[in-house]
Design an enzyme around this catalytic site. Structure first.
Site, PDB file in Angstrom:
ATOM      1  N   ASP A 212      48.235  46.634  46.244  1.00 41.22           N
ATOM      2  CA  ASP A 212      48.293  45.346  46.944  1.00 41.22           C
ATOM      3  C   ASP A 212      47.758  45.522  48.365  1.00 41.22           C
ATOM      4  OD1 ASP A 212      49.684  42.492  46.638  1.00 41.22           O
ATOM      5  OD2 ASP A 212      49.989  43.198  48.690  1.00 41.22           O
ATOM      6  N   ASP A 229      37.470  36.877  50.829  1.00 39.57           N
ATOM      7  CA  ASP A 229      36.783  37.234  49.584  1.00 39.57           C
ATOM      8  C   ASP A 229      35.989  38.521  49.746  1.00 39.57           C
ATOM      9  OD1 ASP A 229      37.824  34.981  48.444  1.00 39.57           O
ATOM     10  OD2 ASP A 229      35.965  33.819  48.503  1.00 39.57           O
ATOM     11  N   GLU A 255      45.604  39.221  45.691  1.00 39.79           N
ATOM     12  CA  GLU A 255      45.164  40.463  46.331  1.00 39.79           C
ATOM     13  C   GLU A 255      45.753  41.688  45.635  1.00 39.79           C
ATOM     14  OE1 GLU A 255      48.809  39.088  48.732  1.00 39.79           O
ATOM     15  OE2 GLU A 255      47.212  38.213  47.509  1.00 39.79           O
TER      16      GLU A 255
END
Length: 349
Positions: A212, A229, A255
């Site tokens: 993460d 992005d 994410e």
């Protein structure tokens, strides 16, 4: 009228419509016309009425187009439907061609056998020469028939190969995350089932790493979604470099990423996750358009080893709990399932 009676009444109308239009009551056509006759899809019914008012024929091809438009949810489903329909048609064509060629060859063989018998019985050289000419003609016709059939079969084989390629491309796209180019959650779940089954059958090691990006939401809010992005693509590229042929890296959602590491126990998976953490942390981010310094990026990761026979959800739960522990104890860390002592909870941002 009860529900069953209503359904039977609609079914009779559907079959009557199929007979009237000359279309087969395939599952797709039945669903299309049952939905229209029941009034459950106003947009579909409006389109059918418009086609009828314009005098457009509602044959099999038009029904297929309507089914794809109103019932298939994705490009992959439309590709599969088109390829499936064409493959079915190709199979019918091949069967008809082979049956026709078989009949014609049997008739030719009968004629050749009859000519051979006449040659054997006839002693007149002139008649034998004439019969031999007819025999040669029959042989040439059979050879031409076989060449034509061979060409048709080659053409069909080439089309089948093209359809297969289209289906494979659709499958790949259905299992790919469009932003990062990594596998998506669907592909991860399929590969996890495969590797877990192999682990149970052969004892092959398997570990899961859940990754993460730290503080990604704040980062995204501060610099915008385009930069966010780009960050996801940067992390994806780092992850991709650390997997082998039998491994899988996928974007699990948002994410969060997952790595399935085949032939890797807990210690080996920890080492891979640590190398990834170090490489990501060494990246200094800068906005290419403005030159603005975006600082450094860090990730947290949780690692768990598969225990053959356990529910697959349990493997993810342990890795996710380890990820939470990494977040709880400061982030920018890799934590093994064996280090988890705190109660399970949702990971921190």
């Amino acid at each position: 009228m009860d529900h069953a009676s209503t359904a039977f009444d609609i079914a009779e109308r559907v079959y009557a419509t199929c007979r009237r239009l000359g279309i087969p009551p395939t599952p797709e056509n039945y669903l299309l016309w049952y939905t229209h006759c029941s009034g459950d899809h106003p947009a579909l019914s409006r389109m059918i009425r418009l086609l009828e008012e314009n005098g457009d024929p509602l044959g099999p091809e038009r029904c297929r187009e309507l089914y794809e438009r109103f019932f298939l949810r994705s490009d992959m489903e439309r590709t599969v439907a088109r390829c499936g329909a064409r493959l079915e048609q190709l199979m019918r064509e091949v069967e008809e061609q082979l049956q026709g060629a078989g009949r014609r060859n049997e008739e030719a063989c009968d004629r050749i056998a009859a000519l051979g018998g006449r040659i054997a019985r006839d002693g007149d050289p002139g008649e034998i020469c004439r019969l031999a000419g007819r025999l040669l003609g029959e042989a040439k016709r059979v050879a031409a028939e076989l060449r034509m059939l061979s060409g048709q079969m080659h053409a069909k084989a080439a089309e089948v190969a093209t359809l297969r390629s289209s289906l494979e491309q659709a499958r790949r796209e259905a299992e790919q995350d469009p932003l990062t180019g990594l596998a998506n959650r669907k592909a991860y779940e399929r590969r996890l089932r495969e590797l877990a089954r192999e682990s149970m059958e052969t004892g092959r090691l398997l570990s899961l790493v859940v990754v993460d990006i730290d503080h990604f939401k704040s980062f995204n809010d501060m610099y915008g979604h385009k930069v966010g992005d780009a960050v996801l693509r940067v992390v994806a590229e780092v992850l991709r470099r650390h997997v082998r042929q039998d491994d899988l890296v996928a974007r699990y959602g948002g994410e969060e990423f997952v790595l399935l590491l085949a032939d890797a126990g807990l210690d080996a998976a920890l080492a891979v996750a640590e190398r990834i953490r170090e490489e990501v942390g060494a990246r200094h981010l800068r906005d290419r358009r403005t030159g603005r310094d975006l600082g450094r990026l860090t990730i947290s990761a949780g690692v768990a080893e598969y225990r053959p026979g356990e529910p697959l959800e349990e493997l993810f739960r342990r890795a996710d709990a380890a990820l939470y522990e990494a977040k709880r104890t400061g982030r920018n860390r890799v934590v093994a399932e064996t280090e988890v002592s705190a109660p399970d909870a949702a990971p921190l941002p």
